[in-house]
Write a protein that holds these residues in place. Structure first.
Motif, mmCIF file in Angstrom:
data_model
loop_
_atom_site.group_PDB
_atom_site.id
_atom_site.type_symbol
_atom_site.label_atom_id
_atom_site.label_comp_id
_atom_site.label_asym_id
_atom_site.label_seq_id
_atom_site.Cartn_x
_atom_site.Cartn_y
_atom_site.Cartn_z
ATOM 1 N N HIS A 131 -10.362 13.086 4.929
ATOM 2 C CA HIS A 131 -10.722 14.154 3.988
ATOM 3 C C HIS A 131 -10.520 13.710 2.541
ATOM 4 C CE1 HIS A 131 -11.312 18.086 2.260
ATOM 5 N NE2 HIS A 131 -10.111 18.048 1.701
ATOM 6 N N GLU A 132 -9.408 13.107 2.252
ATOM 7 C CA GLU A 132 -9.038 12.783 0.880
ATOM 8 C C GLU A 132 -9.468 11.357 0.535
ATOM 9 O OE1 GLU A 132 -7.176 11.499 -1.501
ATOM 10 O OE2 GLU A 132 -6.606 13.182 -2.793
ATOM 11 N N PRO A 133 -10.118 11.149 -0.632
ATOM 12 C CA PRO A 133 -10.597 9.806 -0.986
ATOM 13 C C PRO A 133 -9.489 8.749 -1.031
ATOM 14 C CG PRO A 133 -11.629 11.445 -2.393
ATOM 15 C CD PRO A 133 -10.575 12.163 -1.600
ATOM 16 N N SER A 134 -8.284 9.115 -1.491
ATOM 17 C CA SER A 134 -7.225 8.111 -1.570
ATOM 18 C C SER A 134 -6.822 7.619 -0.188
ATOM 19 C CB SER A 134 -6.006 8.682 -2.299
ATOM 20 O OG SER A 134 -5.518 9.833 -1.655
ATOM 21 N N ALA A 135 -6.917 8.488 0.823
ATOM 22 C CA ALA A 135 -6.665 8.037 2.198
ATOM 23 C C ALA A 135 -7.807 7.163 2.689
ATOM 24 C CB ALA A 135 -6.489 9.246 3.118
ATOM 25 N N ALA A 136 -9.035 7.541 2.347
ATOM 26 C CA ALA A 136 -10.194 6.771 2.795
ATOM 27 C C ALA A 136 -10.176 5.353 2.230
ATOM 28 C CB ALA A 136 -11.478 7.492 2.384
ATOM 29 N N ARG A 137 -9.696 5.187 0.999
ATOM 30 C CA ARG A 137 -9.697 3.858 0.379
ATOM 31 C C ARG A 137 -8.763 2.873 1.081
ATOM 32 N NH1 ARG A 137 -10.666 7.072 -4.296
ATOM 33 N NH2 ARG A 137 -12.614 6.394 -5.315
ATOM 34 N N GLU A 138 -7.796 3.381 1.828
ATOM 35 C CA GLU A 138 -6.875 2.500 2.526
ATOM 36 C C GLU A 138 -7.552 1.751 3.673
ATOM 37 O OE1 GLU A 138 -3.628 1.865 1.701
ATOM 38 O OE2 GLU A 138 -4.172 3.006 -0.110
ATOM 39 N N ALA A 174 1.402 9.744 -2.052
ATOM 40 C CA ALA A 174 1.974 8.770 -1.125
ATOM 41 C C ALA A 174 1.694 9.154 0.322
ATOM 42 C CB ALA A 174 3.485 8.655 -1.363
ATOM 43 N N SER A 175 1.724 10.452 0.625
ATOM 44 C CA SER A 175 1.454 10.890 1.998
ATOM 45 C C SER A 175 0.008 10.631 2.375
ATOM 46 C CB SER A 175 1.791 12.374 2.159
ATOM 47 O OG SER A 175 0.900 13.186 1.408
ATOM 48 N N GLU A 176 -0.907 10.799 1.427
ATOM 49 C CA GLU A 176 -2.317 10.512 1.695
ATOM 50 C C GLU A 176 -2.517 9.024 1.961
ATOM 51 O OE1 GLU A 176 -4.584 12.613 2.216
ATOM 52 O OE2 GLU A 176 -3.856 14.480 1.331
ATOM 53 N N GLU A 177 -1.908 8.185 1.139
ATOM 54 C CA GLU A 177 -2.049 6.743 1.337
ATOM 55 C C GLU A 177 -1.426 6.299 2.657
ATOM 56 O OE1 GLU A 177 -0.327 5.018 -2.107
ATOM 57 O OE2 GLU A 177 -1.981 5.608 -3.443
ATOM 58 N N LEU A 178 -0.319 6.944 3.046
ATOM 59 C CA LEU A 178 0.304 6.615 4.326
ATOM 60 C C LEU A 178 -0.619 6.984 5.486
ATOM 61 C CD1 LEU A 178 2.745 5.588 5.885
ATOM 62 C CD2 LEU A 178 3.714 7.912 5.765
ATOM 63 N N ALA A 179 -1.275 8.153 5.384
ATOM 64 C CA ALA A 179 -2.227 8.553 6.425
ATOM 65 C C ALA A 179 -3.392 7.563 6.485
ATOM 66 C CB ALA A 179 -2.744 9.963 6.145
ATOM 67 N N GLY A 180 -3.865 7.118 5.318
ATOM 68 C CA GLY A 180 -4.929 6.124 5.296
ATOM 69 C C GLY A 180 -4.506 4.809 5.919
ATOM 70 N N ALA A 181 -3.241 4.417 5.684
ATOM 71 C CA ALA A 181 -2.732 3.183 6.286
ATOM 72 C C ALA A 181 -2.663 3.299 7.806
ATOM 73 C CB ALA A 181 -1.354 2.861 5.703
ATOM 74 N N ARG A 182 -2.294 4.469 8.319
ATOM 75 C CA ARG A 182 -2.275 4.686 9.778
ATOM 76 C C ARG A 182 -3.686 4.580 10.347
ATOM 77 N NH1 ARG A 182 0.181 10.347 10.428
ATOM 78 N NH2 ARG A 182 -0.416 9.977 12.597
ATOM 79 N N GLY A 208 -6.676 13.456 10.302
ATOM 80 C CA GLY A 208 -6.602 14.705 9.569
ATOM 81 C C GLY A 208 -5.761 14.569 8.311
ATOM 82 N N ASP A 209 -5.976 15.494 7.381
ATOM 83 C CA ASP A 209 -5.204 15.467 6.136
ATOM 84 C C ASP A 209 -3.743 15.778 6.444
ATOM 85 O OD1 ASP A 209 -4.104 16.305 3.473
ATOM 86 O OD2 ASP A 209 -6.174 15.989 2.868
ATOM 87 N N PRO A 210 -2.809 14.986 5.930
ATOM 88 C CA PRO A 210 -1.396 15.236 6.235
ATOM 89 C C PRO A 210 -0.843 16.482 5.545
ATOM 90 C CG PRO A 210 -1.606 13.464 4.629
ATOM 91 C CD PRO A 210 -2.992 13.794 5.090
ATOM 92 N N GLN A 211 -1.575 17.028 4.594
ATOM 93 C CA GLN A 211 -1.093 18.190 3.855
ATOM 94 C C GLN A 211 -1.847 19.453 4.276
ATOM 95 O OE1 GLN A 211 -0.053 17.345 -0.462
ATOM 96 N NE2 GLN A 211 -1.739 15.906 -0.145
ATOM 97 N N PHE A 212 -1.165 20.585 4.145
ATOM 98 C CA PHE A 212 -1.794 21.888 4.334
ATOM 99 C C PHE A 212 -1.440 22.729 3.120
ATOM 100 C CE2 PHE A 212 -1.613 26.286 6.292
ATOM 101 C CZ PHE A 212 -2.985 26.467 6.264
ATOM 102 N N THR A 213 -2.375 22.799 2.174
ATOM 103 C CA THR A 213 -2.129 23.491 0.901
ATOM 104 C C THR A 213 -3.272 24.455 0.608
ATOM 105 O OG1 THR A 213 -3.180 21.631 -0.257
ATOM 106 C CG2 THR A 213 -0.775 21.601 -0.069
ATOM 107 N N PRO A 214 -3.391 25.541 1.375
ATOM 108 C CA PRO A 214 -4.494 26.480 1.147
ATOM 109 C C PRO A 214 -4.419 27.177 -0.208
ATOM 110 C CG PRO A 214 -2.912 27.398 2.692
ATOM 111 C CD PRO A 214 -2.524 25.965 2.477
ATOM 112 N N ASP A 215 -3.225 27.215 -0.802
ATOM 113 C CA ASP A 215 -3.086 27.839 -2.118
ATOM 114 C C ASP A 215 -3.322 26.852 -3.255
ATOM 115 O OD1 ASP A 215 -0.912 26.285 -1.644
ATOM 116 O OD2 ASP A 215 0.586 27.779 -2.229
#
Length: 529
Positions: A406-413, A377-385, A361-368
């Protein structure tokens, strides 16, 4: 005869001139005569070019069409001016399909005028004749294009010559215009020949009612088989159009290929209820085996929105889901209670419909839509996990076929750890092969960006994809990118794409189908909203 001195002759001429002039102007010097200036050469060339182009176009428009039988159909072929070239096949009233067949300033238009009753009935009565249809179609197309080339040459020469004669009123100039028109057509033909792409028939773009006919799709395994691509695939298209015309009350139903796993990839529905209707229609038409949702199903992730998710229960197929930055933990818990939903998080893997999926899942929750410091960095860390979990699955002997984030930067990891990774987030579709061989497939917004559909000049389109997997290798063979007109629009476009490593002629292509497999077919399809 006596010679007259030059001076005397000049004096005589002056006196004669003065007698004929008025007293007021008699003593004024005569004005000098100037030769009329000729038009500049570049202006003459520009004018001749305009005459050649306009005359050639008028000639093609008036007398450049050729009627030719192609298999069981009567067609009209024509060349038309175009910036990008290509081939357009009009199947009135069902729609049209476009092929990137060549690059030249002329486009080949093929209009399917009517189905010949006798020839089509012969195919219905003798189905075995379909096996020889490809050769018949190839011969018909060859004869038709030869006739078209001759007719087009006569048309452009006649049109340019006639217009040149009308403009210049000089036969030599008119013949020069005709010769230049013929040279221009020959140059266009050479460009088309040099850039000819027979494999373009494997990736057509459909519009109109043709985009609602899933029977044109065929199966993923057959379209990557080694064979003479152009002749056979062209024959399949003709056969499929024959079937379309043969049906009067409804379009043919899709015949699923049992050897192919069909995955519907959706993303970023953003609380748009129309998304569920489109998903349900695609599941039915394509006989989808599993749905993958790469997140942002909700808009604010509140508990009040949870009822929006209830239609998932009625889709009739497994629903694999990962959390997006607009989905809350409450959203995730609500979906986990549904029997047909497989929520993937923290790299957890599950086998669904013959494929093994793992996601996070996406590590962020930013509905706004706020930007949080360190979000990249948090997205890349989630992708590394997720990549670490993929390595653990590989070591355990249960390799993952498809990763989801969800996020492409996480997927690229996950590059190098899985054959295919799916993502969304950016609201536009795309695909790329990462440096270590993983294919990243990014989906657009299946909800047309939800409430943000009209933020820009044009409404955001509704996008989804059908992914075709070989059941034995569990590798992606092809996908259909589906794009429907956004809010207030009724357009539909479907394009077929092949994995590069599985194109005909590529090294390592999948094995050919067995003799009992269905015949190869080509095309694309979708459902209307």
């Amino acid at each position: 005869m006596a010679r007259v001195p030059v001076a005397a002759l000049r004096s005589m001429l002056n006196r004669t001139s003065n007698r004929t002039r008025s007293p007021r102007t008699r003593n004024r010097p005569l004005p000098r005569l100037e030769l009329a200036t000729r038009p500049r050469p570049w202006l003459r060339g520009l004018g001749l070019a305009a005459v050649v182009l306009v005359g050639a176009w008028l000639g093609l428009l008036i007398v450049g069409d050729v009627r030719a039988p192609v298999g069981p159909m009567d067609t009209t072929m024509a060349l038309r001016p175009s910036v990008t070239g290509g081939t357009k096949i009009n199947v009135s009233p069902l729609g049209a399909l476009s092929l990137d067949s060549h690059v030249a300033p002329v486009r080949l238009d093929v209009n399917v005028d009517q189905l010949d009753p006798e020839r089509s009935q012969a195919l219905v009565d003798h189905p075995e004749r379909l096996s020889g249809l490809q050769d018949e179609v190839a011969r018909d197309v060859e004869h038709g294009t030869l006739d078209l080339a001759v007719r087009s040459g006569v048309a452009v020469v006649s049109g340019a010559t006639a217009l040149g004669l009308a403009v210049y009123r000089r036969p030599r100039r008119a013949l020069a215009a005709g010769g230049l028109a013929l040279a221009l057509l020959a140059a266009c033909g050479a460009s088309a020949y040099a850039t000819w792409n027979p494999k373009s028939v494997l990736e057509p773009r459909f519009s109109g009612l043709l985009s609602s006919a899933p029977s044109v799709v065929g199966n993923a395994r057959s379209i990557v088989t080694e064979f003479d691509v152009y002749q056979k695939e062209l024959a399949r298209l003709v056969t499929n159009v024959t079937k379309l015309y043969d049906v009067t009350s409804t379009l043919p139903a899709y015949r699923p290929d049992p050897s192919t796993i069909r995955v519907l990839h959706v993303s970023d529905i953003h609380l748009n209820p129309a998304g569920w209707k489109i998903i349900g229609s695609l599941v039915e038409q394509y006989q989808v085996n599993v749905i993958v949702d790469s997140g942002d199903t909700m808009d604010h992730g509140t508990a009040a929105e949870n009822g929006f998710l209830d239609p998932v229960r009625d889709l009739g197929v497994p629903y694999v889901w990962v959390r997006g930055n607009h989905d809350s933990r409450a959203t995730q818990h609500y979906l986990q209670r549904m029997k047909n939903v497989r929520v993937l998080d923290d790299g957890r893997a599950e086998t669904v419909a013959g494929l093994r999926f793992a996601g996070i899942g996406d590590p962020q929750f930013t509905p706004d839509r706020s930007v949080v410091p360190g979000s990249e960095a948090s997205e890349e860390l989630a992708g590394a996990r997720l990549a670490s979990a993929l390595r653990d699955q590989q070591a355990a002997g249960t390799p993952v076929d498809v990763a989801v984030a969800h996020e492409p930067s996480a997927a690229r990891e996950t590059d190098g750890e899985v054959p295919l990774v799916l993502c969304g987030h950016l609201h536009h579709e795309g695909t790329e092969v990462l440096p270590y061989g993983t294919r990243l497939r990014m989906e657009g917004s299946t909800g047309g960006s939800g409430l943000r559909a009209v933020e820009h000049k044009y409404p955001a389109p509704i996008e989804a994809s059908i992914l075709y997997f070989d059941r034995d290798s569990r590798r992606l063979q092809a996908w259909d990118a589906i794009k429907l007109g956004g809010l207030g629009l009724t357009t539909a476009e479907v394009s077929r794409h092949l994995a590069d490593e599985n194109r005909p002629g590529a090294t390592g292509a999948t094995r050919a189908p067995s003799p009992s497999s269905p015949a190869p077919s080509s095309g694309a399809a979708t459902a209307s909203p």
